[in-house]
Write a protein that holds these residues in place. Structure first.
Motif, short mmCIF file in Angstrom:
data_model
loop_
_atom_site.label_atom_id
_atom_site.label_comp_id
_atom_site.label_asym_id
_atom_site.label_seq_id
_atom_site.Cartn_x
_atom_site.Cartn_y
_atom_site.Cartn_z
N GLY A 1 0.80 -1.23 0.00
CA GLY A 1 0.00 0.00 0.00
C GLY A 1 0.83 1.27 0.00
N PHE A 2 0.64 2.09 1.05
CA PHE A 2 1.42 3.32 1.21
C PHE A 2 2.62 3.11 2.13
N GLY A 3 2.86 1.88 2.52
CA GLY A 3 4.02 1.61 3.37
C GLY A 3 3.85 2.11 4.78
N PHE A 4 2.59 2.17 5.27
CA PHE A 4 2.30 2.70 6.61
C PHE A 4 2.28 1.60 7.67
N ASP A 5 2.64 1.98 8.87
CA ASP A 5 2.38 1.20 10.08
C ASP A 5 2.04 2.22 11.16
N ILE A 6 0.75 2.61 11.20
CA ILE A 6 0.31 3.70 12.05
C ILE A 6 -0.73 3.20 13.04
N SER A 7 -0.53 3.52 14.30
CA SER A 7 -1.52 3.19 15.31
C SER A 7 -1.56 4.33 16.31
N SER A 8 -2.62 5.14 16.24
CA SER A 8 -2.78 6.28 17.14
C SER A 8 -4.25 6.45 17.45
N GLU A 9 -4.58 7.45 18.28
CA GLU A 9 -5.99 7.70 18.63
C GLU A 9 -6.81 8.07 17.41
N SER A 10 -6.22 8.79 16.46
CA SER A 10 -6.99 9.30 15.33
C SER A 10 -6.93 8.41 14.09
N HIS B 1 -5.65 4.36 12.41
CA HIS B 1 -5.01 3.05 12.45
C HIS B 1 -4.92 2.55 11.01
N TRP B 2 -3.72 2.39 10.54
CA TRP B 2 -3.49 1.91 9.19
C TRP B 2 -2.16 1.15 9.20
N ASP B 3 -2.23 -0.14 9.01
CA ASP B 3 -1.04 -0.98 9.04
C ASP B 3 -0.96 -1.80 7.77
N ASP B 4 -0.13 -1.34 6.82
CA ASP B 4 0.05 -2.07 5.57
C ASP B 4 0.85 -3.35 5.75
N LYS C 1 -9.64 3.62 2.21
CA LYS C 1 -8.73 4.06 3.28
C LYS C 1 -8.34 2.88 4.17
N GLN C 2 -8.16 1.73 3.53
CA GLN C 2 -7.77 0.50 4.21
C GLN C 2 -6.62 -0.15 3.44
N PRO C 3 -5.77 -0.90 4.13
CA PRO C 3 -4.67 -1.58 3.44
C PRO C 3 -5.17 -2.53 2.36
N ALA C 4 -4.34 -2.71 1.35
CA ALA C 4 -4.64 -3.67 0.28
C ALA C 4 -3.38 -4.47 -0.03
N SER C 5 -2.68 -4.85 1.02
CA SER C 5 -1.38 -5.51 0.88
C SER C 5 -1.54 -6.94 0.40
N LEU D 1 9.51 9.38 17.23
CA LEU D 1 8.69 10.22 18.11
C LEU D 1 7.24 10.29 17.66
N ALA D 2 7.02 10.17 16.35
CA ALA D 2 5.64 10.26 15.83
C ALA D 2 4.75 9.16 16.39
N LYS D 3 5.35 8.11 16.93
CA LYS D 3 4.58 6.99 17.47
C LYS D 3 4.02 7.28 18.87
N PHE D 4 4.49 8.39 19.49
CA PHE D 4 4.16 8.63 20.89
C PHE D 4 3.30 9.88 21.07
N GLU D 5 2.69 9.95 22.23
CA GLU D 5 1.89 11.11 22.62
C GLU D 5 2.38 11.62 23.97
N LYS D 6 1.94 12.82 24.34
CA LYS D 6 2.33 13.37 25.63
C LYS D 6 1.93 12.43 26.76
N GLY D 7 2.84 12.24 27.69
CA GLY D 7 2.57 11.36 28.82
C GLY D 7 3.14 9.97 28.65
N ASN D 8 3.46 9.58 27.40
CA ASN D 8 4.06 8.26 27.18
C ASN D 8 5.46 8.21 27.79
N ARG D 9 5.83 7.06 28.32
CA ARG D 9 7.18 6.87 28.86
C ARG D 9 8.03 6.16 27.81
N ILE D 10 9.24 6.68 27.58
CA ILE D 10 10.14 6.08 26.60
C ILE D 10 11.53 5.93 27.21
#
Length: 588
Positions: free
Chosen positions: A129-138, A140-143, A251-255, A562-571
């Motif tokens: 697909g678009f080569g995404f692996d995204i998982s956030s509140e807004s 979710h798209w994992d190719d 707007k969904q994977p087609a891998s 960093l794009a994988k995290f949100e405020k308050g996350n521990r890294i």
């Protein structure tokens, strides 16, 4: 040059304008001298002053000779502080690609990207697909979900499915470098990218270019035409148009796995060239106590290409305003103060390779020739030649020392400028390198214009009378700064936001990233007090090598992690501090 322009030059050369300085003496700042400097530096003979070229050396030599003529003391190697810089990438002889039994042509069917790893890979292929692996509140798209890509070629579309939306939810993840990092994290042997028809209807291959990061990818990266991609996709009886339509509608994977073996080799090399800063000192009456730095970068874009706002136009980018104008003023200031001795030393620096990421000023702050601890302030001149009818002069960095606002306010009362002050010490010019060292800075500019970074930034557009007025104003300002009794107390004002284009992060570490480092990882050039990095104990000079166990090899990897995290996350953050390896933990 045209005949009317030559007539204009003659008129200006005859019209020498002298100005009185604050102490009543004539200052040697003339339109004639400013014209001479800019005419030389922005001439076609110097061919745009790209680092490592003959024109670059000629510009540096001219500046050195002007320093000598004015009577400055030259520092280091006859006034030159040498360093090398990567200016471009070039293809070796070992680039090839085969789809089935067909041998493809580089430049017509495929092109390695400039940051590719060099490798030969023969492996099965998958479409992701678009080569995404995204998982956030807004979103979710994992190719890569349920797709085994280990040891395989990954074929993916460039950019994202909301291309026309400037606030696309996918913007953070659409950069080629991010897609490479995602593929590598999943174990891919290589990545093949193809343009959607929305992104590039003409389906042109990208020209080989250097993306300002000296750290290459860990896997080979190619771009192919849609015709080539369709040849690959024909193994499962589909094509790019069908897959693109499906991805945009759902707007969904087609891998899926592809029934084909691909062979390709990449052979790309970084080209390093030698360039230099040019340095001269005016010794003050109390020499050695404190010093001011007055700087301007002298490099520009050569014949265009990367950095040009007309990247497909091959023409001399003379850079009369950017930044022959700043250098011209700096040279006139050097000449004036050589004849009117200040109280403290004045160090004049013409920086090389600014357009490549503040490399010259980073070179100086990393290897200073005078003690940075006794630097009162740094004054940066970048694009000061286009004073407009409203006489608007922007002065940045006024919040970087407690006294700067009032000092500037006092000096502007004698001049007819519309002053626009900005407090931040950050920005895309050489003063930012000194602000990172906790040195107060002032950044003078008349602003960006339509000819910025184009071949049209030429001498005939310079406002020489305005340039002389700015020089006069700077003389008075520097005289006030150079007063031994004038205290300048550093104050923090702003932290750079050096994320790649279209990137928005929900959480940051609060660091100043060193964009010019050649280290593998991301070097920390400054830490914001109270931020997550500060709380974790990160220090200037640390090199971030991993976040949560995942490799960070450059600024792009850092932003991707960093794009994988949100405020308050521990890294947890892995760093190198000298030869020591550390792991620190912080909450974002």
């Amino acid at each position: 040059m045209s005949s009317p322009f030559m007539k204009k030059c003659v008129t200006l050369l005859l019209g020498i304008v002298f100005y009185g300085s604050a102490n009543g003496q004539d200052q040697p700042t003339t339109i004639l001298n400013l014209k001479q400097h800019i005419n030389h530096l922005a001439s076609d003979e110097l061919a745009g002053r790209q680092p490592g070229t003959k024109g670059d050396s000629m510009a540096a030599s001219y500046i050195q000779q002007q320093f000598l003529k004015a009577g400055l003391e030259l520092l280091d190697n006859q006034g030159y502080q040498p360093f090398d810089v990567v200016t471009r990438v070039e293809a070796g002889s070992g680039n090839w690609m085969m789809v089935g039994q067909d041998t493809l042509s580089m430049g017509a069917n495929f092109m390695p990207l400039g940051f590719t790893a060099n490798a030969l890979v023969e492996a099965p292929a998958v479409f992701a697909g678009f080569g995404f692996d995204i998982s956030s509140e807004s979103i979710h798209w994992d190719d890569y979900q349920d797709l085994d890509v280990k040891g395989k070629w990954v074929l993916a579309f460039r950019m994202d499915p909301e291309l026309d939306n400037p606030r696309s939810r996918f913007a953070t993840y659409s950069h080629d470098r991010y897609k490479v990092r995602t593929a590598a994290d999943h174990g891919a042997a290589g990545l093949i990218l193809v343009n959607t028809s929305d992104y590039d209807p003409k389906d042109e291959l990208e020209k080989l270019r250097f993306d300002q990061s000296t750290t290459p990818a860990t896997i080979p990266v190619l771009q192919v035409t849609r015709k080539t991609a369709n040849k690959i996709l024909s193994s499962i009886q589909t094509n790019t148009q069908t897959l693109q339509k499906k991805l945009l509608e759902t707007k969904q994977p087609a891998s899926q796995n592809l029934n084909i073996i691909l062979k390709a080799a990449t052979d790309i090399h970084q080209v390093r060239v030698a360039t230099q800063n040019v340095l001269g000192v005016v010794k003050g009456k109390n020499s050695g106590s404190k010093h001011l730095i007055i700087g301007a970068h002298y490099d520009h874009l050569g014949l265009g290409g990367a950095g040009s706002r007309k990247p497909d136009t091959v023409a001399v980018h003379n850079g009369a305003d950017d930044n022959a104008s700043g250098v011209a003023v700096m040279l006139e200031l050097a000449g004036y103060f050589a004849k009117h001795q200040p109280q403290v030393d004045l160090l004049f620096i013409a920086f090389g390779a600014e357009e490549m990421g503040l490399v010259g000023s980073r070179q100086y702050t990393t290897h200073p020739l005078l003690d940075l601890k006794i630097t009162k302030a740094m004054i940066n001149l970048d694009m000061v030649g286009r004073l407009n009818e409203t006489r608007t002069l922007t002065i940045g960095g006024t919040g970087t020392a407690i006294q700067l606002d009032s000092l500037i306010e006092a000096k502007t009362q004698n001049h007819r400028f519309e002053i626009r002050k900005t407090p931040e010490g950050t920005g895309p010019s050489d003063h930012a390198s000194f602000y990172s060292e906790k040195i107060p800075v002032l950044f003078f500019s008349t602003g960006v214009h339509d000819q910025y970074h184009t071949p049209e930034d030429d001498v005939e557009r310079i406002n020489f009378e305005g340039l002389a007025d700015i020089t006069h104003f700077l003389i008075e300002t520097i005289e006030a700064f150079a007063n031994e009794e004038q205290t300048i107390t550093y104050s923090e004002s702003g932290i750079p936001q050096n994320a790649p284009a279209r990137t928005r992060l929900k959480a940051t570490l609060g660091i100043v990233p060193d964009m010019s480092t050649q280290a593998k990882g991301l070097r920390v050039d400054g830490v914001r007090p109270g931020g997550p990095a500060h709380r974790a104990g990160l220090q200037k000079g640390d090199v971030i090598t991993a976040i949560n166990g995942l490799a960070v090899e450059n600024i792009y990897d850092y932003m991707y992690r960093l794009a994988k995290f949100e405020k308050g996350n521990r890294i947890n953050i892995e760093i190198k501090r000298g030869e020591e390896k550390l792991i620190v933990i912080t909450d974002l």
